[in-house]
Design a protein around this motif. Structure first.
Motif, short mmCIF file in Angstrom:
data_model
loop_
_atom_site.label_atom_id
_atom_site.label_comp_id
_atom_site.label_asym_id
_atom_site.label_seq_id
_atom_site.Cartn_x
_atom_site.Cartn_y
_atom_site.Cartn_z
N ASP A 69 0.82 -1.22 0.00
CA ASP A 69 0.00 0.00 0.00
C ASP A 69 0.85 1.27 0.00
O ASP A 69 0.32 2.38 0.07
CB ASP A 69 -0.98 -0.01 1.19
CG ASP A 69 -0.29 -0.14 2.52
OD1 ASP A 69 0.69 -0.89 2.63
OD2 ASP A 69 -0.72 0.53 3.48
N HIS A 70 2.20 1.09 -0.12
CA HIS A 70 3.11 2.24 -0.22
C HIS A 70 4.01 2.17 -1.46
O HIS A 70 4.50 3.20 -1.91
CB HIS A 70 3.96 2.35 1.05
CG HIS A 70 3.12 2.57 2.26
ND1 HIS A 70 2.92 3.81 2.84
CD2 HIS A 70 2.33 1.71 2.98
CE1 HIS A 70 2.08 3.69 3.86
NE2 HIS A 70 1.69 2.43 3.97
N ASP A 73 4.13 4.27 8.12
CA ASP A 73 3.40 3.34 8.98
C ASP A 73 4.14 3.09 10.30
O ASP A 73 4.00 2.02 10.91
CB ASP A 73 3.14 2.01 8.25
CG ASP A 73 2.02 2.13 7.23
OD1 ASP A 73 1.47 3.23 7.07
OD2 ASP A 73 1.70 1.11 6.57
N HIS A 121 -2.12 4.77 8.99
CA HIS A 121 -3.52 4.91 8.57
C HIS A 121 -4.49 5.02 9.76
O HIS A 121 -5.68 4.68 9.61
CB HIS A 121 -3.94 3.71 7.69
CG HIS A 121 -2.89 3.24 6.75
ND1 HIS A 121 -2.62 3.90 5.57
CD2 HIS A 121 -2.00 2.20 6.81
CE1 HIS A 121 -1.63 3.28 4.95
NE2 HIS A 121 -1.24 2.26 5.68
ZN LIG Z 1 0.37 1.15 5.08
#
Ligand SMILES: [Zn+2]
Length: 407
Positions: A119-120, A263, A297
């Motif tokens: 997700d990065h 994160d 997040h």
């Molecule tokens: Zn993440």
């Protein structure tokens, strides 16, 4: 300033043939006005599939932080925005090209990868297409690189990609293949250097590298300290995970300041592993900021109470894309008047209906739950506001905007 007053000012300016007022000239329903020299824009791009932030500095130089593309399907993830006809990294690359146009520059100054998670950086699967030369697959960061040149690539693990152990996950080995190909072609790649303020450059502003790989800036010169015990001394279950190794930075422009930490987590496993909390020391050395991005997040293991006490922002940005983003305890904390007094607004890039249902009493207090979140800092850094734009197409229409806040 109320929307009515703003419209009045704009009409007045048009009637006089004068330039629009400098800092509060976005109009709800109209496209986001282009970047202007002297201003600093921080775009939190909402694709529903991971994180990506585009920062355009006062002189037009730029930095992107991450370009995520998770393969997690809905309803656990949000729907892809603007739509399924392109991959998330393509949407991100197009977004960057569109908003860099006003600077006259065609390349991204730098791209920072906070840590190596899908997700990065982007996930890969059997259907992910190959790059034109076949050296790697196109997803996330590599999709962005296919859309526009990147002058400098920075991540936490270059050049060995072996801390705390060598990578085998396909999303990571794909990214590393891209890095190797880039080096072969003469491209610049660097390892994130904790403590310095001259690696990521936005002329006129300052980016201080606060933390990565368990190393944190001390606040003195460029000196750092290491939080982790020697990795080889740890039982396998205690070895820091990828999130705990994320990069953190502070951006300053005049009086304005901003904190973002990928994160990074503050979780110490209820006190069992205090050294695993890297986020709290990073936030404490950053000090109070105007805008903070909730790390990981808004998940339960990040943005602990001392992070909130240290940062005390006027605006929180939650880069959310999963049904678990954000968690109740983090929302409770960032809204808590006990941790720091005074007004603040909370903005999220997207909230699933299930997440809203889970803690409606908290999400009802949020200023925005959907769309690109653009922090617009006035020339010189004296004030800022947050503009929410529609991510359902590429029109960048303004949905809402905050008041103008002094930095
Ligand atoms: Zn993440």
């Amino acid at each position: 300033m109320s929307p009515l007053t703003r419209r009045g000012l704009l009409l007045g300016a048009a009637a006089l043939g004068a330039a629009a007022p400098p800092s509060s000239d976005d109009v709800v329903g109209q496209p986001l006005r282009p970047w202007r020299r002297g201003g600093l824009d921080i775009h939190h791009i909402a694709t529903g599939k991971g994180d990506s932030t585009l920062i355009i500095g006062p002189d037009g130089s730029s930095l992107m932080i991450d370009a995520g593309a998770t393969a997690t399907p809905p309803p656990a993830s949000l729907d892809i925005r603007p739509g399924p006809e392109r991959r998330p990294g393509e949407w991100i690359g197009r977004y960057a090209r569109r908003h860099l146009a006003a600077t006259g520059r065609k390349a991204l100054g730098a791209l920072l990868v906070t840590h190596l998670h899908p997700d990065h950086i982007g996930d890969v699967g059997p259907d992910t297409p190959l790059s034109p030369n076949g050296a790697y697959k196109l997803t996330g960061v590599t999709d962005v690189a296919a859309q526009l040149p990147i002058d400098l690539l920075v991540d936490r693990d270059f050049p060995d990609y072996a801390f705390p152990k060598p990578w085998s996950a396909p999303f990571a080995t794909n990214y590393v293949a891209f890095v190797r190909d880039r080096i072969r072609a003469g491209g610049k790649v660097q390892r994130f250097r904790v403590g310095v303020a001259d690696q990521l450059v936005l002329a006129g502003a300052e980016i201080r590298n606060l933390a990565a790989n368990g190393e944190v800036w001390t606040g003195q010169g460029e000196t750092t300290r290491r939080l982790f015990p020697p990795i080889e001394s740890l039982p396998a279950g205690d070895v820091p995970d990828e999130n705990a190794l994320s990069t953190a930075l502070r951006l300053r422009y005049g009086a304005f300041s901003y904190f973002a930490a990928g994160d990074l987590t503050s979780h110490s496993f209820d006190g069992a592993l205090p050294w695993r909390d890297v986020e709290t020391p990073a936030a404490q050395v950053a000090g109070q900021v105007d805008v903070a991005v909730a790390a990981h997040h808004g998940m339960f293991d990040a943005t602990g109470p001392d992070v909130v006490r240290a940062l005390k922002p006027r605006a929180w940005i939650i880069p959310s894309w999963h049904v678990a983003h954000p968690s109740s305890d983090v929302l409770e904390r960032i809204l808590s008047q006990r941790l720091y007094p005074g007004p603040r607004e909370v903005f999220a890039t997207g909230l699933s209906p299930a997440n809203e249902l889970a803690h409606k009493w908290l999400t009802d207090k949020m200023a925005s739950r959907d769309g690109h979140l653009v922090v617009r800092v006035a020339p010189g850094g004296s004030s800022f506001r947050v503009v929410v734009t529609d991510n359902r197409d590429e029109g960048d229409r303004v949905v809402s905007q905050s008041a103008v806040w002094p930095a």
